[in-house]
Design a protein around this motif. Structure first.
Motif, PDB file in Angstrom:
ATOM      1  N   SER A 351      13.055  20.895  58.646  1.00 21.37           N
ATOM      2  CA  SER A 351      12.316  21.133  59.879  1.00 21.37           C
ATOM      3  C   SER A 351      13.320  21.222  61.027  1.00 21.37           C
ATOM      4  CB  SER A 351      11.336  19.990  60.133  1.00 21.37           C
ATOM      5  OG  SER A 351      12.048  18.803  60.402  1.00 21.37           O
ATOM      6  N   ILE A 352      12.952  21.971  62.047  1.00 23.00           N
ATOM      7  CA  ILE A 352      13.836  22.125  63.214  1.00 23.00           C
ATOM      8  C   ILE A 352      14.145  20.731  63.787  1.00 23.00           C
ATOM      9  CG2 ILE A 352      13.973  23.069  65.565  1.00 23.00           C
ATOM     10  CD1 ILE A 352      14.098  25.266  63.497  1.00 23.00           C
ATOM     11  N   GLU A 353      13.145  19.886  63.755  1.00 22.44           N
ATOM     12  CA  GLU A 353      13.294  18.532  64.276  1.00 22.44           C
ATOM     13  C   GLU A 353      14.371  17.745  63.526  1.00 22.44           C
ATOM     14  OE1 GLU A 353       9.327  17.256  64.742  1.00 22.44           O
ATOM     15  OE2 GLU A 353       9.931  15.241  65.384  1.00 22.44           O
ATOM     16  N   GLN A 360      22.661  16.239  66.166  1.00 24.60           N
ATOM     17  CA  GLN A 360      22.981  15.212  67.160  1.00 24.60           C
ATOM     18  C   GLN A 360      23.663  13.988  66.540  1.00 24.60           C
ATOM     19  OE1 GLN A 360      22.577  15.982  70.201  1.00 24.60           O
ATOM     20  NE2 GLN A 360      21.112  17.676  70.070  1.00 24.60           N
ATOM     21  N   GLY A 361      23.811  13.993  65.221  1.00 26.48           N
ATOM     22  CA  GLY A 361      24.503  12.885  64.572  1.00 26.48           C
ATOM     23  C   GLY A 361      23.616  11.719  64.193  1.00 26.48           C
ATOM     24  N   GLU A 362      22.315  11.866  64.415  1.00 26.57           N
ATOM     25  CA  GLU A 362      21.403  10.790  64.066  1.00 26.57           C
ATOM     26  C   GLU A 362      21.193  10.727  62.541  1.00 26.57           C
ATOM     27  OE1 GLU A 362      16.884   9.756  65.323  1.00 26.57           O
ATOM     28  OE2 GLU A 362      18.062  10.901  66.759  1.00 26.57           O
ATOM     29  N   TYR A 363      21.205  11.888  61.904  1.00 27.71           N
ATOM     30  CA  TYR A 363      21.156  11.964  60.441  1.00 27.71           C
ATOM     31  C   TYR A 363      22.499  12.480  59.946  1.00 27.71           C
ATOM     32  CZ  TYR A 363      15.987  12.109  60.856  1.00 27.71           C
ATOM     33  OH  TYR A 363      14.680  11.862  61.124  1.00 27.71           O
ATOM     34  N   GLU A 364      22.820  12.153  58.711  1.00 28.14           N
ATOM     35  CA  GLU A 364      24.041  12.701  58.132  1.00 28.14           C
ATOM     36  C   GLU A 364      23.690  13.917  57.276  1.00 28.14           C
ATOM     37  OE1 GLU A 364      26.796   9.705  56.993  1.00 28.14           O
ATOM     38  OE2 GLU A 364      27.665  10.990  55.445  1.00 28.14           O
ATOM     39  N   SER A 622      11.386  27.192  76.192  1.00 31.96           N
ATOM     40  CA  SER A 622       9.948  27.113  76.417  1.00 31.96           C
ATOM     41  C   SER A 622       9.461  25.668  76.504  1.00 31.96           C
ATOM     42  CB  SER A 622       9.199  27.866  75.314  1.00 31.96           C
ATOM     43  OG  SER A 622       9.503  27.298  74.062  1.00 31.96           O
ATOM     44  N   GLN A 623      10.386  24.728  76.418  1.00 33.85           N
ATOM     45  CA  GLN A 623      10.071  23.300  76.541  1.00 33.85           C
ATOM     46  C   GLN A 623       9.036  22.818  75.524  1.00 33.85           C
ATOM     47  OE1 GLN A 623       9.352  22.953  80.917  1.00 33.85           O
ATOM     48  NE2 GLN A 623      11.202  21.721  80.801  1.00 33.85           N
ATOM     49  N   PHE A 624       9.327  23.065  74.268  1.00 30.74           N
ATOM     50  CA  PHE A 624       8.497  22.552  73.189  1.00 30.74           C
ATOM     51  C   PHE A 624       9.312  21.579  72.337  1.00 30.74           C
ATOM     52  CE2 PHE A 624       5.362  25.870  74.094  1.00 30.74           C
ATOM     53  CZ  PHE A 624       4.193  25.173  73.802  1.00 30.74           C
ATOM     54  N   PRO A 625       8.648  20.763  71.493  1.00 30.46           N
ATOM     55  CA  PRO A 625       9.389  19.851  70.628  1.00 30.46           C
ATOM     56  C   PRO A 625      10.370  20.618  69.736  1.00 30.46           C
ATOM     57  CG  PRO A 625       7.050  19.341  70.573  1.00 30.46           C
ATOM     58  CD  PRO A 625       7.205  20.645  71.308  1.00 30.46           C
ATOM     59  N   PRO A 626      11.486  20.067  69.333  1.00 26.93           N
ATOM     60  CA  PRO A 626      11.871  18.662  69.502  1.00 26.93           C
ATOM     61  C   PRO A 626      12.488  18.320  70.860  1.00 26.93           C
ATOM     62  CG  PRO A 626      13.522  19.795  68.201  1.00 26.93           C
ATOM     63  CD  PRO A 626      12.445  20.795  68.495  1.00 26.93           C
ATOM     64  N   PHE A 627      12.417  19.245  71.831  1.00 25.35           N
ATOM     65  CA  PHE A 627      13.044  18.960  73.124  1.00 25.35           C
ATOM     66  C   PHE A 627      12.080  18.325  74.113  1.00 25.35           C
ATOM     67  CE2 PHE A 627      15.270  22.322  70.968  1.00 25.35           C
ATOM     68  CZ  PHE A 627      16.523  21.732  70.876  1.00 25.35           C
TER      69      PHE A 627
END
Ligand code: ADP
Ligand code: ZN
Ligand code: ZN
Length: 724
Positions: A351-353, A360-364, A622-627
């Motif tokens: 998923s894009i999320e 971002q380094g949160e997952y490896e 467009s300011q949609f998730p994950p942002f």
């Protein structure tokens, strides 16, 4: 001693912790289910804590009446998880606890299943009448059968003979529990030599972290999962493995059974109540150390987890859209933290999320870039259906697809025809120029609602008249774009009357094991064609499938959802992965009415990263998730006036938050839900979109406002999959 008890009622007024006295004669432990007096009634409850003292006035406390089970059905980890989910997802405590045990157990409908067995007692002294021929036969049979037999085995000798032997104490009756085991296609385990990519992945996955395993279809992710689980078992730990839905489990299950035997338990909604209960108990008692199943298997009562795996992590079904609403990833992360074990999210199309989190380094991130068998991914040919119409073919199939199908049939191979049918909503499309009706404010496609013959935007609630003419080219050939599986099967049969054509969709898979039946018939028939919906897109590994046809790729593209392009990319990649999995080369024919949409270029080149960059960019602008975060607050009640009133009060207060968070709240509005009434309850909603840096804070404020002002249930959904 005093117990803190949660009453097993899904009612807002009872959503708190009640105290009871534990009578001395009851040996009560934390996690047990109990009967308690409540007002004039006796209700079931869960003990979530035990203390020496109480917080409430001791003289007013009542006593626990009795225990329901003599074990703690809720383990300590799950009590912590309950508190976590209550806070995070804003759910009622009882509704969370209900997720942790089989419904059958709560309602007391299913019990252990027993059979009677007969054991031969000491028979040296026995004197039977010469005429008791049947009784002698029974004794002979038992001697040759380890001295015991079930009542079914003895039934052929007749009940009166059995009874006579019991009365003389020659036979002893006993009850034995029977485990109902789910049906599994048997398969022998093939041990493969791991390739370097797989070895690296397995070596890397060992810490208490989240790993995103991005591996192309056929890259051998399953083999990685199995090795990780094997390692966990060898170090004395247990495992949970989640798969998206039941269509996938037969194959996964037979692979895992072959490898791990009785250590595997299966939990999914396709099981009978009795089977589910027995599988749950096998896990609970530690007999089974690997729980495999759909979403709800994340709540399996397994202690000491060594690994948690979520296969096809991008699947929408991991977000529960019925109550209680939760996100499986989030629960898995809690359990991985609690057990200090790795969590693996696997997918060919993350998923894009999740991919953003890896970035971002949160997952490896771990990658498997090639197919395990060294074969190329099948070539995807894009067919412009507008061009077919222009050249006189206005049917469902392109000339190319029919020619390729004929070829497959001549070579005695197999094809899969995939119908993209996500949700039940449909959009309007001009058959002549390809125009799609979209919302002017939100840039998502409008959904046709039959009950009031209108087009609606599921994001802002705006309504539009149904079009009778295309606004772009003036054509009147503008209609509702959906094609069904039945129609496709029917048309194919006209082209290929002698070929076996099987159909797999919601309608043909309503009975138990129907998935397996259709799939094994397909597997055993050459040549043949399998027509199906999303159900055939995932996991299946058929060696004779050389062609995949995608009839109308656009359908998920114009679903009213900010994730619709992502979904389309995922679907194409997955269905394509079904072709050419063994010796024969595979091919995909992808039919579209919008051949220039960027998603098709990336999908045809299997360029996930290119697609991610493009999509990331669009979501950001467009300011949609994950942002950002979308929050839907759904109010529903039988009394329409009451819902409206609640909505108004809450909305006014939430609107005031705009003063405090004016730069952070991007969108806020209240409206009727697109589906106005379900099960005779009126549905209204508040939709919000806000920036991430203040998201938790805003969410908490909204929770408090809603809580304070409402008496009935209100549902919160974060980044909902579906806005109906
Ligand atoms: P994925 O889940 O990544 O799509 P699978 O796990 O289904 O891929 O693997 C695809 C095929 O490759 C399976 O038939 C599997 O048995 C085979 N396979 C997996 N690993 C290897 C390997 N190291 N060598 C040869 N074949 C393998
Ligand atoms: Zn047009
Ligand atoms: Zn809109």
């Amino acid at each position: 001693m005093f117990a803190k008890v949660i009453i097993d009622q899904d009612v807002k007024a009872l959503d708190k912790v009640f105290e009871y006295i534990i009578p001395d004669n009851l040996n009560i432990n934390v996690g047990m289910r109990v009967y308690v007096p409540f007002g004039q009634r006796i209700l079931q409850g869960f003990v979530i804590d035990i203390n020496n003292s109480c917080e409430y006035d001791e003289n007013k406390l009542k006593k626990i009446i009795s225990k329901i089970d003599d074990f703690s059905a809720i383990k300590p980890e799950m009590i912590d998880l309950m508190h976590y989910m209550a806070k995070k997802n804003h759910l009622k405590l009882a509704s969370i606890l209900r997720l942790f045990i089989p419904a059958e157990m709560r309602e007391g409908k299913v019990k252990e299943l027993f059979e009677t067995i007969y054991i031969l007692n000491d028979f040296s002294e026995i004197k039977l009448s010469k005429n008791a021929k049947k009784q002698y036969e029974i004794i002979e049979f038992l001697k040759s059968n380890n001295l015991k037999a079930s009542s079914a085995e003895l039934s052929k000798y007749g009940y009166s003979a059995i009874k006579a032997l019991c009365e003389k104490n020659i036979l002893i009756k006993e009850k034995r529990e029977i485990k109902r085991a789910p049906f599994v296609i048997s398969q022998t385990s093939k041990k493969v030599e791991l390739n370097q990519g797989q070895k690296n992945a397995i070596q890397q996955i060992k810490e208490n972290k989240t790993y995103l395993l991005h591996g192309v279809t056929g890259s051998g992710k399953t083999e990685v999962y199995m090795n990780l689980i094997e390692n966990a078992l060898m170090s004395g730990k247990n495992a949970i493995m989640l798969v998206p839905e039941i269509s996938l489990t037969p194959q996964i299950m037979s692979n895992f059974k072959a490898r791990f035997g009785e250590n595997v338990a299966l939990l999914h909604s396709g099981l009978s109540a009795g089977e589910r209960f027995d599988e749950w108990k096998r896990i609970f008692s530690g007999q089974a150390r690997i729980a495999i199943g759909a979403r709800s298997a994340i709540f399996a009562p397994i202690e000491n987890l060594g690994i948690i795996i979520i296969d096809e992590e991008h699947e929408a079904s991991y977000i529960s859209e019925s109550n209680p609403r939760f996100d499986t990833h989030d629960v898995a992360q809690f359990r991985a933290r609690y057990n200090k074990c790795p969590l693996v999210l696997g997918s060919a199309t993350p998923s894009i999320e999740s991919y953003e989190k890896a970035k971002q380094g949160e997952y490896e991130l771990i990658e498997l870039a090639t197919r395990a068998n060294g074969r190329e991914l099948p070539k995807i040919q894009i067919i412009d259906m507008m061009n077919e119409i222009r050249t006189g073919n206005s049917g469902i199939f392109s000339n190319q697809l029919i020619a390729d199908l004929a070829n497959v049939i001549n070579n005695k191979k197999q094809a899969m025809i995939f119908i993209n049918r996500r949700g039940y909503s449909s959009f309007m499309r001009c058959r002549d120029c390809g125009y799609i009706a979209k919302c002017v404010d939100c840039d998502v496609s409008l959904v046709y609602h039959r009950e009031d013959n209108r087009l609606k935007c599921h994001y802002c609630g705006k309504q539009y008249k149904v079009l009778d003419k295309c606004p772009k080219c003036g054509s009147e050939n503008i209609k509702n774009g959906a094609v069904g599986t039945e129609q496709v099967v029917h048309k194919l049969a006209e082209y290929f009357p002698d070929v076996k054509i099987l159909r797999m969709d919601n309608d043909t898979t309503t009975t138990k094991n129907s998935h397996q039946k259709i799939l094994s018939e397909f597997k055993n028939t050459l040549p043949s064609i399998l027509v199906g919906t999303q159900m055939i897109a995932k996991g299946h590994d058929f060696e004779n499938v050389v062609l995949v046809g995608i009839v109308d790729a656009d359908q998920s593209l114009y679903h009213a959802d900010y994730r619709s392009t992502e979904r389309t990319f995922q679907l194409i990649t997955q269905v394509s992965g079904r072709a050419g999995r063994s010796e024969s080369e595979g091919k995909v024919v992808l039919q579209t009415y919008s051949p220039h949409h960027y998603v098709y270029k990336f999908a045809a080149n299997y360029d996930y990263k290119g697609f991610f960059r493009k999509e990331e960019n669009i979501r950001q602008t467009s300011q949609f998730p994950p942002f950002t975060r979308i929050l839907r607050i759904l109010f529903s009640d039988h009394e329409e006036n009451y819902v409206r009133e609640m909505l108004k009060i809450c909305y006014t207060e939430i609107e005031n938050l705009k003063n405090k968070y004016k730069d952070d709240i991007i969108y806020l509005d209240a409206m009727k839900s697109p589906i106005k009434r379900i099960q005779d309850k009126y549905r209204y909603q508040i939709l919000m979109r806000f920036k991430l840096n203040k998201a938790d804070e805003i969410e908490d404020e909204v929770f408090n406002i809603v809580d304070k002002n409402t008496k009935t249930s209100v549902f919160f959904e974060v980044n909902p999959q579906n806005l109906s």
